[in-house]
Write a protein that holds these residues in place. Structure first.
Motif, PDB file in Angstrom:
ATOM      1  N   GLU A  74       0.815  -1.217   0.000  1.00 36.20           N
ATOM      2  CA  GLU A  74       0.000   0.000   0.000  1.00 36.20           C
ATOM      3  C   GLU A  74       0.850   1.269   0.000  1.00 36.20           C
ATOM      4  O   GLU A  74       1.926   1.309   0.604  1.00 36.20           O
ATOM      5  CB  GLU A  74      -0.880   0.058   1.250  1.00 36.20           C
ATOM      6  N   VAL A  75       0.307   2.305  -0.637  1.00 42.19           N
ATOM      7  CA  VAL A  75       0.809   3.668  -0.497  1.00 42.19           C
ATOM      8  C   VAL A  75      -0.193   4.394   0.382  1.00 42.19           C
ATOM      9  O   VAL A  75      -1.408   4.332   0.142  1.00 42.19           O
ATOM     10  CB  VAL A  75       0.928   4.373  -1.863  1.00 42.19           C
ATOM     11  N   LEU A  76       0.307   5.071   1.410  1.00 40.78           N
ATOM     12  CA  LEU A  76      -0.550   5.828   2.321  1.00 40.78           C
ATOM     13  C   LEU A  76      -0.275   7.312   2.144  1.00 40.78           C
ATOM     14  O   LEU A  76       0.884   7.749   2.211  1.00 40.78           O
ATOM     15  CB  LEU A  76      -0.277   5.423   3.765  1.00 40.78           C
ATOM     16  N   VAL A  77      -1.320   8.077   1.918  1.00 38.24           N
ATOM     17  CA  VAL A  77      -1.224   9.529   1.824  1.00 38.24           C
ATOM     18  C   VAL A  77      -2.033  10.105   2.979  1.00 38.24           C
ATOM     19  O   VAL A  77      -3.227   9.800   3.118  1.00 38.24           O
ATOM     20  CB  VAL A  77      -1.751  10.045   0.464  1.00 38.24           C
ATOM     21  N   ASN A  78      -1.358  10.857   3.820  1.00 39.27           N
ATOM     22  CA  ASN A  78      -1.987  11.421   5.017  1.00 39.27           C
ATOM     23  C   ASN A  78      -2.657  10.340   5.857  1.00 39.27           C
ATOM     24  O   ASN A  78      -3.727  10.539   6.433  1.00 39.27           O
ATOM     25  CB  ASN A  78      -2.972  12.539   4.650  1.00 39.27           C
ATOM     26  N   GLY A  79      -2.021   9.166   5.917  1.00 36.46           N
ATOM     27  CA  GLY A  79      -2.497   8.062   6.741  1.00 36.46           C
ATOM     28  C   GLY A  79      -3.550   7.182   6.095  1.00 36.46           C
ATOM     29  O   GLY A  79      -3.907   6.144   6.650  1.00 36.46           O
ATOM     30  N   ASP A  80      -4.058   7.568   4.926  1.00 32.48           N
ATOM     31  CA  ASP A  80      -5.091   6.793   4.242  1.00 32.48           C
ATOM     32  C   ASP A  80      -4.491   6.012   3.077  1.00 32.48           C
ATOM     33  O   ASP A  80      -3.743   6.573   2.269  1.00 32.48           O
ATOM     34  CB  ASP A  80      -6.194   7.710   3.712  1.00 32.48           C
ATOM     35  N   ALA A  81      -4.871   4.738   2.969  1.00 34.76           N
ATOM     36  CA  ALA A  81      -4.384   3.897   1.868  1.00 34.76           C
ATOM     37  C   ALA A  81      -5.080   4.286   0.572  1.00 34.76           C
ATOM     38  O   ALA A  81      -6.290   4.539   0.555  1.00 34.76           O
ATOM     39  CB  ALA A  81      -4.649   2.428   2.179  1.00 34.76           C
ATOM     40  N   LEU A  82      -4.314   4.348  -0.508  1.00 38.94           N
ATOM     41  CA  LEU A  82      -4.908   4.574  -1.819  1.00 38.94           C
ATOM     42  C   LEU A  82      -5.744   3.357  -2.204  1.00 38.94           C
ATOM     43  O   LEU A  82      -5.458   2.242  -1.775  1.00 38.94           O
ATOM     44  CB  LEU A  82      -3.821   4.819  -2.865  1.00 38.94           C
ATOM     45  N   THR A  83      -6.769   3.563  -3.024  1.00 39.46           N
ATOM     46  CA  THR A  83      -7.610   2.454  -3.449  1.00 39.46           C
ATOM     47  C   THR A  83      -6.924   1.675  -4.568  1.00 39.46           C
ATOM     48  O   THR A  83      -5.997   2.166  -5.215  1.00 39.46           O
ATOM     49  CB  THR A  83      -8.979   2.960  -3.935  1.00 39.46           C
ATOM     50  N   GLY A  84      -7.389   0.450  -4.788  1.00 39.28           N
ATOM     51  CA  GLY A  84      -6.811  -0.381  -5.840  1.00 39.28           C
ATOM     52  C   GLY A  84      -5.457  -0.923  -5.428  1.00 39.28           C
ATOM     53  O   GLY A  84      -5.056  -0.830  -4.274  1.00 39.28           O
ATOM     54  N   SER A 120      -6.492   8.229  -5.091  1.00 36.94           N
ATOM     55  CA  SER A 120      -7.906   8.024  -4.800  1.00 36.94           C
ATOM     56  C   SER A 120      -8.005   7.233  -3.501  1.00 36.94           C
ATOM     57  O   SER A 120      -7.162   6.393  -3.213  1.00 36.94           O
ATOM     58  CB  SER A 120      -8.610   7.289  -5.948  1.00 36.94           C
ATOM     59  N   GLY A 121      -9.009   7.556  -2.704  1.00 41.18           N
ATOM     60  CA  GLY A 121      -9.126   6.962  -1.381  1.00 41.18           C
ATOM     61  C   GLY A 121      -8.391   7.771  -0.327  1.00 41.18           C
ATOM     62  O   GLY A 121      -8.468   7.482   0.862  1.00 41.18           O
ATOM     63  N   ALA A 122      -7.675   8.782  -0.755  1.00 42.95           N
ATOM     64  CA  ALA A 122      -6.952   9.706   0.122  1.00 42.95           C
ATOM     65  C   ALA A 122      -7.014  11.077  -0.541  1.00 42.95           C
ATOM     66  O   ALA A 122      -7.287  11.177  -1.730  1.00 42.95           O
ATOM     67  CB  ALA A 122      -5.505   9.268   0.307  1.00 42.95           C
ATOM     68  N   GLU A 123      -6.760  12.116   0.231  1.00 38.75           N
ATOM     69  CA  GLU A 123      -6.814  13.465  -0.321  1.00 38.75           C
ATOM     70  C   GLU A 123      -5.571  14.254   0.041  1.00 38.75           C
ATOM     71  O   GLU A 123      -5.060  14.153   1.153  1.00 38.75           O
ATOM     72  CB  GLU A 123      -8.045  14.206   0.200  1.00 38.75           C
ATOM     73  N   LEU A 124      -5.101  15.029  -0.927  1.00 36.53           N
ATOM     74  CA  LEU A 124      -4.054  16.001  -0.654  1.00 36.53           C
ATOM     75  C   LEU A 124      -4.707  17.220  -0.024  1.00 36.53           C
ATOM     76  O   LEU A 124      -5.864  17.530  -0.300  1.00 36.53           O
ATOM     77  CB  LEU A 124      -3.351  16.409  -1.948  1.00 36.53           C
ATOM     78  N   ARG A 125      -3.955  17.914   0.792  1.00 36.74           N
ATOM     79  CA  ARG A 125      -4.457  19.133   1.418  1.00 36.74           C
ATOM     80  C   ARG A 125      -3.384  20.210   1.334  1.00 36.74           C
ATOM     81  O   ARG A 125      -2.188  19.896   1.194  1.00 36.74           O
ATOM     82  CB  ARG A 125      -4.870  18.866   2.857  1.00 36.74           C
ATOM     83  N   GLU A 126      -3.789  21.441   1.424  1.00 37.51           N
ATOM     84  CA  GLU A 126      -2.828  22.543   1.383  1.00 37.51           C
ATOM     85  C   GLU A 126      -1.898  22.453   2.586  1.00 37.51           C
ATOM     86  O   GLU A 126      -2.324  22.134   3.699  1.00 37.51           O
ATOM     87  CB  GLU A 126      -3.555  23.887   1.394  1.00 37.51           C
TER      88      GLU A 126
END
Length: 130
Positions: A65-75, A92-98
């Protein structure tokens, strides 16, 4: 609305492997089943069409898995491949934020797979005034 493409480069430099195993790569630190969180900056409160380019070495299984801001990307995030690959994965499944964001890699601990990650480039589009 006018947009511009931009990106952040994150050097991971880690090998992920079951305990007691390693790939003997002098450029990669041993991360075990999960890397530390690596920080990168996003310059907009409205990032669009985000995706990652991931340098990976000797991936043998699909479940990592790749985790962005603690959330795993989908697929699936890494396809199996001998040697080096450059893989693109949508955010997808995670969001970037400013501001400050984090990126981490987690190994599927149900496998015996040992692999490494070099550099990850995070891309997004942002609106431009004018």
């Amino acid at each position: 609305m006018t947009e511009r493409a931009t990106y952040a480069t994150v050097y991971v430099g880690a090998q992920l492997a079951p305990e007691g195993e390693e790939l003997a790569l002098d450029w990669a630190d041993d991360a075990g089943d999960r890397t530390d969180d690596f920080e990168f900056e996003v310059s907009t409160d409205d990032p669009r069409e985000a995706y990652l380019e991931i340098q990976a070495f000797d991936v043998a299984e699909y479940g990592h898995e790749v985790l962005v801001n603690g959330d795993a990307l989908t697929g699936f995030d890494f396809p199996p491949n001998d040697g080096w690959q450059l893989w693109t994965d949508t955010v997808s499944g995670a969001e970037l934020r400013e501001g400050t964001n984090t990126l981490a890699i987690a190994r599927d601990a149900d496998t015996e797979d040992a692999f490494a990650v070099g550099t990850v480039r995070v891309h997004w589009k942002e609106p431009v005034d004018g």
